[in-house]
Write a protein that holds these residues in place. Structure first.
Motif, PDB file in Angstrom:
ATOM      1  N   ASP A 328       0.608  -1.296  -0.129  1.00  0.00           N
ATOM      2  CA  ASP A 328       0.290   0.143  -0.195  1.00  0.00           C
ATOM      3  C   ASP A 328       1.180   1.449   0.077  1.00  0.00           C
ATOM      4  O   ASP A 328       0.294   2.173  -0.299  1.00  0.00           O
ATOM      5  N   SER A 331       3.501   2.464  -5.524  1.00  0.00           N
ATOM      6  CA  SER A 331       1.360   3.237  -6.025  1.00  0.00           C
ATOM      7  C   SER A 331       1.245   3.001  -7.005  1.00  0.00           C
ATOM      8  O   SER A 331       1.828   1.372  -7.581  1.00  0.00           O
ATOM      9  N   HIS A 332      -0.490   3.521  -6.959  1.00  0.00           N
ATOM     10  CA  HIS A 332      -1.335   2.714  -8.367  1.00  0.00           C
ATOM     11  C   HIS A 332      -0.483   2.554  -9.120  1.00  0.00           C
ATOM     12  O   HIS A 332      -1.325   1.068 -10.184  1.00  0.00           O
ATOM     13  N   ASP A 333      -0.065   3.300 -10.040  1.00  0.00           N
ATOM     14  CA  ASP A 333       0.090   3.331 -11.190  1.00  0.00           C
ATOM     15  C   ASP A 333       1.542   2.436 -11.836  1.00  0.00           C
ATOM     16  O   ASP A 333       1.057   1.713 -13.000  1.00  0.00           O
ATOM     17  N   TRP A 335       1.751  -0.625 -10.289  1.00  0.00           N
ATOM     18  CA  TRP A 335       1.826  -1.959  -9.411  1.00  0.00           C
ATOM     19  C   TRP A 335       0.108  -2.107 -10.476  1.00  0.00           C
ATOM     20  O   TRP A 335      -0.021  -3.362 -11.105  1.00  0.00           O
ATOM     21  N   ARG A 336      -0.541  -1.193 -11.761  1.00  0.00           N
ATOM     22  CA  ARG A 336      -1.329  -1.106 -12.591  1.00  0.00           C
ATOM     23  C   ARG A 336      -0.594  -2.275 -13.840  1.00  0.00           C
ATOM     24  O   ARG A 336      -0.867  -3.201 -14.883  1.00  0.00           O
ATOM     25  N   ASN A 355      -2.077  -5.541   2.172  1.00  0.00           N
ATOM     26  CA  ASN A 355      -2.350  -4.806   2.721  1.00  0.00           C
ATOM     27  C   ASN A 355      -3.017  -4.427   4.223  1.00  0.00           C
ATOM     28  O   ASN A 355      -3.512  -5.743   4.164  1.00  0.00           O
ATOM     29  N   ALA A 361      -9.625   0.375  -3.035  1.00  0.00           N
ATOM     30  CA  ALA A 361      -9.261   1.013  -4.735  1.00  0.00           C
ATOM     31  C   ALA A 361      -7.419   0.150  -5.066  1.00  0.00           C
ATOM     32  O   ALA A 361      -7.578   0.358  -6.062  1.00  0.00           O
ATOM     33  N   TYR A 362      -7.128  -1.081  -4.748  1.00  0.00           N
ATOM     34  CA  TYR A 362      -6.305  -1.939  -5.433  1.00  0.00           C
ATOM     35  C   TYR A 362      -6.889  -2.920  -5.522  1.00  0.00           C
ATOM     36  O   TYR A 362      -6.459  -3.853  -6.329  1.00  0.00           O
ATOM     37  N   GLN A 367      -5.261  -3.553 -10.390  1.00  0.00           N
ATOM     38  CA  GLN A 367      -3.863  -3.917  -9.592  1.00  0.00           C
ATOM     39  C   GLN A 367      -3.787  -5.487  -9.490  1.00  0.00           C
ATOM     40  O   GLN A 367      -3.394  -6.498  -9.755  1.00  0.00           O
TER      41      GLN A 367
END
Length: 562
Positions: A328, A331-333, A335-336, A355, A361-362, A367
């Protein structure tokens, strides 16, 4: 009607595709309101004239809310819908404008809810082997030493002694290979290993070289053999990806220490100043550990470096998944991108985030597939160890946890009662074996995979790290064989289709916590009694499992922990 409690969101955990032409729709209302809820739905471009009506049922209840649900099959993948709600015979509608008394169907295109289109590449794909998987987490240094000819000069404790943070006991990959028959006999279908790459520590969460297995544990050929032999037994292998941070001895960080801003790797890290200064701690790191600098996953070169590692081990050794450490804080970016790279290499490779909190959100399909479900862990502690929840409170809490995500994600969650980062659950329940079995039974029945920390089957004790990382006791004379048989019997239940694929209903009745799983008109039910008295024939701090076909109570088969 409590309008503040009513909630729906399109294209979310409240409206999601379970197949290419099937969706689930949920509506949240206040638990205090007695309502009849109907779903009005139809093709998006014909909603004014072509609508269907279906009654929604309450599927879940938590402390504050009820959750109504309806699963519908579509002929047109473009769906429009609203809700028709009755309270005391009075009709209301619920749409994007909220609660209204009258609804203008002619102009519905302004404010109906919609699933605009079920795009195949947006659908959450379930990693099928995760449904009903039984994981066994191994802290490698403490499980078993198999390579007796290796250099043992690093070992500084006797097997079985209480560890300190920096002790080495000698466990290795060969030791796991040697115990695959044992794990298969337990009923294990997946093994999750803590990190195995080059590091100066016993835990290996400070990695120096991500493409080299630490010689303490073996080499790449050992890992290949482990994966191959595990696959022959239908056991999957999941490795630990430490991509939030690294060792300060990583080549790139050492280059920055030497050259500062002139290093081409300077932007791989997040540094306040021209040079990283460990004694000052002027750079981001894991927790407050200056020896584990944080990687800058917004940097394109760092992304390429880490993605290459992720794909490398899948390609070279055919591993089946990655558990993502401190996921967590990445970055989300990234993990995408990680998901696309991993799934392209091996579609059924599972991605499990670490997490500890609500990770919605993930977990929207772009992700992770799953997380380590520490919310479930905490609920089990509060119910079985801390006496903070009674059966009703536990039912509410478990339903609330389920409502954090959609059912597809729930079917892949990694449900655990302890790990290398927590107290041993057996210690938390003051070595009460009945409570330990109740916790295991609950984790087996809860939707998703169950994860057992090594040694649970022999009632290993342990406090906080490093005490939770003791050596496995292979002297069978010290084992409680009766407990072990009950442990194995519970894990076998995870094979039942009702538990792997069935719907779930969790509630309290007569002070018992009840979890029901239903699939194809068959039901299996878990009843847990945490009261200090016999209830319905169940002894205190005990459980019972009932399995039946066609809901015939008289034909139930019964398993009791006592």
């Amino acid at each position: 009607m409590n309008q503040f409690a009513i909630l729906h969101m399109s294209d979310s955990k409240y409206c999601y595709a379970v197949n290419k032409d099937e969706i689930v729709i949920r509506l949240r209302t206040s638990k205090e309101d007695e309502l009849d809820v109907f779903l009005l739905y139809g093709p998006k471009y014909e909603f004014q004239s072509k609508r269907y009506k279906a009654k929604m049922k309450v599927k879940y209840e938590d402390k504050l809310y009820r959750y109504y649900e309806k699963r519908i099959k579509l002929s047109d993948l473009r769906l429009a819908y609203i809700f028709e709600i009755y309270e005391n015979g009075e009709r209301f509608y619920f749409c994007e404008d909220g609660i209204v008394v009258d609804y203008d169907f002619e102009n519905a295109f302004y404010n109906f809810y919609q699933m605009p289109y079920i795009n195949e590449n947006d659908r959450i794909k379930v990693v099928e082997w995760m449904q009903g998987a039984v994981f066994y987490q191994i802290f490698v240094d403490r499980f078993n030493m198999g390579n007796l000819k290796k250099d043992k000069s690093y070992i500084d404790m006797k097997w079985g002694d209480k560890p300190t943070p920096k002790n080495f006991a000698g466990g290795d990959i060969r030791g796991i290979i040697d115990k695959l028959d044992y794990l298969e006999n337990l009923g294990i279908t997946a093994i999750y290993l803590t990190p195995i790459f080059l590091s100066i520590s016993n835990h290996k969460y400070d990695i120096i070289d991500y493409k080299k297995i630490d010689p303490m544990f073996g080499d790449i050929e050992d890992l290949k053999e482990l994966v191959h032999k595990a696959h022959e037994k239908n056991i999957h292998i999941v490795l630990d990806a430490v991509f939030n941070h690294c060792s300060m001895n990583l080549y790139q960080f050492q280059d920055v220490i030497e050259k500062g801003k002139k290093s081409k790797y300077y932007d791989w890290f997040i540094i306040d100043g021209d040079f990283p200064e460990p004694e000052k701690g002027n750079y981001e790191c894991f927790a407050s550990c200056n020896y584990m600098p944080k990687l800058n996953t917004a940097n394109l070169q760092v992304q390429e470096f880490l993605l290459d590692i992720a794909v490398y081990w899948i390609r070279e050794c055919d591993i089946d998944g990655w558990r993502l450490d401190v996921s967590d804080e990445v970055s989300h970016d990234f993990w995408r991108q990680f998901r696309k790279a991993v799934k392209k290499e091996k579609e059924n490779c599972v991605i499990i985030g670490e997490n500890w909190h609500d990770a919605y959100a993930y977990l929207m399909g772009d992700q992770y597939d799953s997380i380590m479900n520490y919310a479930f862990t905490k609920a089990c502690l509060d119910y079985l160890a801390k006496d903070k929840l009674d059966a009703k409170g536990m039912a509410n809490k478990l339903n609330e946890i389920l409502m954090r995500n959609n059912s597809l994600i729930n079917s892949m969650m990694l449900n655990l009662i302890d790990s290398h980062d927590t107290f041993r659950f057996f210690t938390e329940v003051k070595c009460n074996k009945k409570k330990q079995l109740c916790a295991l039974a609950l984790s087996v029945f809860f939707p998703g995979a169950v994860c057992v920390y090594y040694g649970t089957e022999i009632c290993m004790e342990g406090g906080y790290d490093p005490d939770s990382r003791r050596c496995f006791d292979w002297n069978e004379e010290n084992w409680d064989k009766e407990f072990l048989e009950k442990f194995k019997a519970l894990l076998k239940l995870k094979k039942f289709e009702e538990i792997r694929f069935g719907t779930v209903k969790i509630y309290e009745k007569n002070c018992l916590l009840i979890v029901e799983r239903i699939y194809k008109n068959n039901k299996i039910r878990l009843e847990i009694n945490m009261e200090n008295k016999v209830i319905n024939g169940i002894e205190p701090f005990n459980y019972r499992v009932l399995r039946k076909g066609d809901y015939n109570e008289e034909k139930s088969s019964c398993y009791n922990a006592s």
